[in-house]
Design a protein around this motif. Structure first.
Motif, PDB file in Angstrom:
ATOM      1  N   ASN A 101       0.824  -1.208   0.000  1.00 45.74           N
ATOM      2  CA  ASN A 101       0.000   0.000   0.000  1.00 45.74           C
ATOM      3  C   ASN A 101       0.859   1.260   0.000  1.00 45.74           C
ATOM      4  N   CYS A 102       1.980   1.203   0.700  1.00 48.30           N
ATOM      5  CA  CYS A 102       2.887   2.353   0.732  1.00 48.30           C
ATOM      6  C   CYS A 102       3.506   2.590  -0.646  1.00 48.30           C
ATOM      7  N   ARG A 103       3.868   1.483  -1.321  1.00 49.46           N
ATOM      8  CA  ARG A 103       4.448   1.613  -2.663  1.00 49.46           C
ATOM      9  C   ARG A 103       3.417   2.173  -3.640  1.00 49.46           C
ATOM     10  N   GLU A 104       2.172   1.697  -3.521  1.00 48.43           N
ATOM     11  CA  GLU A 104       1.110   2.191  -4.399  1.00 48.43           C
ATOM     12  C   GLU A 104       0.882   3.681  -4.159  1.00 48.43           C
ATOM     13  N   ALA A 105       0.935   4.097  -2.917  1.00 52.76           N
ATOM     14  CA  ALA A 105       0.753   5.516  -2.605  1.00 52.76           C
ATOM     15  C   ALA A 105       1.866   6.354  -3.220  1.00 52.76           C
ATOM     16  N   LEU A 106       3.083   5.853  -3.151  1.00 47.58           N
ATOM     17  CA  LEU A 106       4.214   6.583  -3.743  1.00 47.58           C
ATOM     18  C   LEU A 106       4.033   6.724  -5.249  1.00 47.58           C
ATOM     19  N   LYS A 107       3.596   5.651  -5.887  1.00 43.54           N
ATOM     20  CA  LYS A 107       3.354   5.687  -7.336  1.00 43.54           C
ATOM     21  C   LYS A 107       2.315   6.739  -7.684  1.00 43.54           C
ATOM     22  N   LEU A 108       1.190   6.722  -6.976  1.00 40.29           N
ATOM     23  CA  LEU A 108       0.096   7.632  -7.290  1.00 40.29           C
ATOM     24  C   LEU A 108       0.452   9.082  -6.971  1.00 40.29           C
ATOM     25  N   ALA A 109       1.347   9.284  -6.015  1.00 37.75           N
ATOM     26  CA  ALA A 109       1.705  10.644  -5.611  1.00 37.75           C
ATOM     27  C   ALA A 109       2.793  11.256  -6.477  1.00 37.75           C
ATOM     28  N   THR A 110       3.453  10.453  -7.312  1.00 34.45           N
ATOM     29  CA  THR A 110       4.592  10.941  -8.095  1.00 34.45           C
ATOM     30  C   THR A 110       4.125  11.857  -9.228  1.00 34.45           C
ATOM     31  N   ASN A 111       4.597  13.078  -9.198  1.00 36.18           N
ATOM     32  CA  ASN A 111       4.231  14.095 -10.191  1.00 36.18           C
ATOM     33  C   ASN A 111       5.369  14.224 -11.208  1.00 36.18           C
ATOM     34  N   LYS A 112       5.287  13.438 -12.289  1.00 38.64           N
ATOM     35  CA  LYS A 112       6.369  13.484 -13.280  1.00 38.64           C
ATOM     36  C   LYS A 112       6.348  14.788 -14.068  1.00 38.64           C
ATOM     37  N   THR A 113       5.178  15.432 -14.157  1.00 37.49           N
ATOM     38  CA  THR A 113       5.117  16.725 -14.832  1.00 37.49           C
ATOM     39  C   THR A 113       5.950  17.758 -14.093  1.00 37.49           C
ATOM     40  N   ALA A 114       5.855  17.760 -12.764  1.00 40.61           N
ATOM     41  CA  ALA A 114       6.640  18.706 -11.963  1.00 40.61           C
ATOM     42  C   ALA A 114       8.126  18.389 -12.059  1.00 40.61           C
ATOM     43  N   TRP A 115       8.463  17.094 -12.058  1.00 44.12           N
ATOM     44  CA  TRP A 115       9.866  16.673 -12.219  1.00 44.12           C
ATOM     45  C   TRP A 115      10.415  17.176 -13.555  1.00 44.12           C
ATOM     46  N   ILE A 116       9.652  16.984 -14.622  1.00 45.01           N
ATOM     47  CA  ILE A 116      10.094  17.404 -15.953  1.00 45.01           C
ATOM     48  C   ILE A 116      10.231  18.922 -16.022  1.00 45.01           C
ATOM     49  N   LYS A 117       9.251  19.643 -15.494  1.00 46.00           N
ATOM     50  CA  LYS A 117       9.312  21.105 -15.517  1.00 46.00           C
ATOM     51  C   LYS A 117      10.523  21.616 -14.760  1.00 46.00           C
ATOM     52  N   ALA A 118      10.805  21.011 -13.603  1.00 47.23           N
ATOM     53  CA  ALA A 118      11.961  21.437 -12.805  1.00 47.23           C
ATOM     54  C   ALA A 118      13.275  21.129 -13.502  1.00 47.23           C
TER      55      ALA A 118
END
Length: 577
Positions: free
Chosen positions: A340-357
Motif C-alpha cells: 500500500n505504501c508503494r502504491e501511494a508513492l506511485k500515485l503521488a509521483t508528479n512526473k510533470t513537476a519533475w520534468i518542468k523542474a
C-alpha cells in the motif's frame, strides 16, 4: 540532474530504424561543429561534478565512461565503428580480434581469434589468456562489483549453486575454476565461449560493454585496481587518476594505428577534469574562451541556459537519448515492504513537476515504462498508463491510509545531486509526495552515486536510477535491473537498486522469456514481466532524457555517437593547434 547512465548498442539491422529515432537521428537542431579533425594539440574532457566511479573494465557500467574508455584506451574483441549510418554505426567490426566471431550452432558456441600484432602499454602482447582472465573476474562478486556480470551468469555454461549464482567464484579464490575453464578456453590465440543457451547477439554485447575486455592477471590487485588503467588503446594514463580531480592521457607508444580501424587518436593528449559545476562549464562554453575552447563534455546544458542556445551557434547539438529516468522504492525499507505504501508513492509521483523542474519539454518527454519506447518489444506498462502525469493526490492519500507505517510516513529520498537542476527536481517530487501524506527527507549524493546505492544495506527509502538498453532488446532492460538471482548478493544489489525480489512467479516469467526463440514472442513475454514489475511497484517511470550539448570552438570534427549512445565520439574528435 547528473547524467551518469547506461549505454545503448545494437542488436540487429532490422531494429535500427526504430532505435535511431530515440537516439536523435535527423533532428533539425543537430549540427556538427568545428570542421575537419586535425592531428595534434591538447583536448579536454569535462566530467563535471559527477566523478568517475570505476575505470576497471569489468566494473564499468556507466554510459559516459564506457564510451570514453572504449574510444581512448580500452579495446575489445569487436567494437562499433565511428559512424552514424543506421546500419554501419551499429554493426560490430573486428577490434582486437581478427573477425567478428564465428558460431556454428546458432550462438551456443562462439570463437574469436586474437590478433598477434597488438600489445599492452608496456609492450607485452595481448593474449587469448588475457581475454579469458578478464571474463573470469566477473565472477568474483565480492570484489568486482558494479558491472554487467549478469550476462555471463545468465548465458555462460557454468552451473549455478544453491545461492542461485554460478558455482565458479572467480579467480581470486579459484573455487570452481575447472567449471570456468570448460566454458571459456584458449587454443593458441583462439578463445572459445560455450553457452548454456543460444546467445546470437554475443558480439553486440562485447561491442557495447567492457566486461569481456582482456585483463592482465600479473597486474591484477582486485578492488585496489578500481582506478588503474592498463591501456591497449591509443592513449595511456600519465601518472595516477585522482578521484574528484581527474587525470591526463598521453599517447601510448605501443599502440599501432595500423591495427585499429576505429580510433583516429587526433589529439596529442586528453585531459579529464572532474569537479566543475554544470553552470560553470556552460558559462565557459558560451564565452568560448580559455581552455573551454578545447573541451567537450557529457554534461547537459542546464535549463537556465536554454535562452542562450543561439550564442553557441553550430557548437550546439540536440540528441534524443536512449535513457529512461525512474525512481525505486527500497524493498529493504520497513515502509516499502508494504504494498500500500508503494502504491501511494506511485500515485503521488508528479512526473510533470519533475520534468518542468528539469527544463521542460526541451529536456525530457514523459515515460510510461522503464523501457525506452524505441526499444523493440516496448509496451506501455499498464500499471502506469492511467496515472495522470501530475499524479493523483487523492488516490495516493487513500492508499497511504492503508499503509501500516506510522503517520506521517517518513521517507528518505537518495538521489544523484550536486546541481541546482537535480535538487530542484528532487524538491518537486518531495512536494508531491508530501502532499499525499509522506514526510520526505532529501539526501543528495554529490560525488559518487551508484557505488553507494548498490550496497544492500544503504540507508534510503527511495532512490533514483537511469537506464538505457545495452542493445536494442527489451531483454537487456528487464533482467539486468530486476532479476534478483543475478543481482542480489551479500555485497551488492547489482543494478537492482531497490532490492526487489520478485520470487518464483517473476523468476519463471523471466525464464520463460529467455527460453522463447521467436523474438516477437519473447518481446511479449518481457512486456509481461514489465507489467508484473509495475503491479508490484518495483519502479516508477519518470521521463526519457534529451541531450543538449555544447563544445569548444577549437574542437575539430565534432560528432555525437548518435547511432550508439549520443555522447561525443572521442574516436574522431580533434583540436586546433
Amino acid at each position: 540532474m547528473a547524467f551518469s547512465k547506461k549505454p545503448l548498442a545494437a542488436l540487429a539491422a532490422m531494429a535500427l530504424a526504430a532505435t535511431l529515432a530515440a537516439c536523435g537521428g535527423g533532428d533539425s537542431d543537430d549540427k556538427p561543429g568545428g570542421g575537419t579533425a586535425e592531428a595534434g594539440g591538447n583536448a579536454i574532457f569535462l566530467n563535471g561534478p559527477r566523478n568517475t566511479e570505476h575505470w576497471d573494465p569489468q566494473r564499468m557500467y556507466i554510459g559516459r565512461d564506457l564510451n570514453n574508455s572504449g574510444r581512448l584506451f580500452y579495446r575489445s574483441l569487436v567494437a562499433f565503428p565511428a559512424s552514424n549510418d543506421a546500419t554501419e554505426g551499429t554493426t560490430p567490426v573486428p577490434d582486437l580480434a581478427t573477425d567478428t566471431g564465428t558460431t556454428e550452432d546458432g550462438g551456443k558456441t562462439w570463437k574469436f581469434t586474437i590478433r598477434d600484432d597488438v600489445k599492452w602499454e608496456d609492450g607485452k602482447p595481448i593474449t587469448c589468456e588475457d581475454f579469458a582472465y578478464g571474463a573470469s573476474r566477473n565472477f568474483a562478486t565480492d570484489v568486482i562489483i558494479g558491472g554487467p556480470a549478469n550476462y555471463l551468469f545468465t548465458y555462460l555454461d557454468i552451473p549455478s549453486g544453491d545461492d542461485g549464482l554460478p558455482q565458479y567464484k572467480g579467480p581470486y579464490t579459484g573455487k570452481g575454476q575447472e567449471l570456468f575453464d570448460k566454458a571459456v578456453s584458449c587454443d593458441g590465440q583462439t578463445i572459445t565461449y560455450k553457452m548454456k543457451k543460444a546467445w546470437p547477439d554475443f558480439p553486440q554485447s562485447a561491442a557495447s560493454l567492457r566486461y569481456l575486455d582482456p585483463y592482465r592477471k600479473d597486474l591484477d590487485k582486485g578492488d585496489a585496481n578500481n582506478f588503474t588503467i592498463i591501456s591497449n588503446g591509443p592513449y595511456k594514463l600519465d601518472g595516477q587518476w585522482k578521484e574528484g580531480t581527474g587525470g591526463k592521457f598521453v599517447r601510448n607508444e605501443n599502440w599501432d594505428a595500423s591495427t585499429d580501424s576505429i580510433r583516429k587518436a587526433y589529439p596529442d593528449t586528453w585531459e579529464f577534469r572532474e569537479g566543475d559545476s554544470d553552470e560553470a562549464i556552460y558559462e565557459q562554453f558560451l564565452a568560448d574562451s580559455g581552455d573551454a575552447q578545447y573541451a567537450v563534455t557529457e554534461r547537459r546544458m542546464p535549463p537556465s541556459f536554454y535562452s542562450r542556445i543561439k550564442e553557441a551557434g553550430d557548437r550546439y547539438s540536440r540528441v534524443e537519448s536512449p535513457y529512461v529516468d525512474y525512481v525505486l522504492p527500497n524493498f529493504n525499507s520497513p515502509v516499502f515492504k508494504d504494498a500500500n505504501c508503494r502504491e501511494a508513492l506511485k500515485l503521488a509521483t508528479n512526473k510533470t513537476a519533475w520534468i518542468k523542474a528539469g527544463g521542460g519539454e526541451k529536456a525530457y518527454t514523459p515515460a510510461y515504462s522503464v523501457v525506452n519506447p524505441n526499444v523493440p518489444g516496448y509496451k506501455e506498462n499498464p500499471a502506469f498508463a492511467d496515472v495522470p502525469d501530475e499524479g493523483d493526490v487523492d488516490a495516493a492519500k487513500a492508499a497511504l491510509a492503508k499503509c501500516s507505517a506510522p503517520k506521517p510516513v517518513k521517507i528518505k529520498f537518495t538521489y544523484s545531486g550536486g546541481t541546482p537542476t537535480s535538487d530542484n527536481q528532487a524538491a518537486a517530487l518531495k512536494e508531491s509526495w508530501d502532499a499525499a501524506g509522506f514526510s520526505t527527507e532529501l539526501d543528495p549524493l554529490e560525488d559518487t552515486y551508484y557505488s553507494v546505492i548498490q550496497k544492500p544495506d544503504a540507508d534510503f527509502d527511495v532512490t533514483w536510477g537511469g537506464w538505457g538498453a545495452d542493445w536494442p532488446s527489451i531483454g537487456t532492460v528487464i533482467p539486468p535491473l530486476f532479476d534478483s538471482r543475478i543481482n542480489l548478493t551479500g555485497d551488492s544489489n547489482g543494478n537492482d537498486y531497490g532490492n526487489y525480489k520478485g520470487g518464483p512467479e517473476v523468476d519463471k516469467l523471466i525464464d520463460d522469456a529467455y527460453a522463447e526463440s521467436d523474438l516477437d514472442k519473447a518481446a511479449d513475454k518481457w512486456a509481461a514481466v514489465d507489467a508484473k514489475l509495475g503491479e508490484d511497484v518495483a519502479y516508477i517511470p519518470l521521463e526519457i532524457t534529451i541531450f543538449n550539448f555544447v563544445h569548444g570552438g577549437k574542437i575539430t570534427g565534432y560528432a555525437n555517437n548518435i547511432s550508439v549512445n549520443g555522447y561525443a565520439d572521442l574516436a574522431v574528435i580533434g583540436v586546433e593547434k
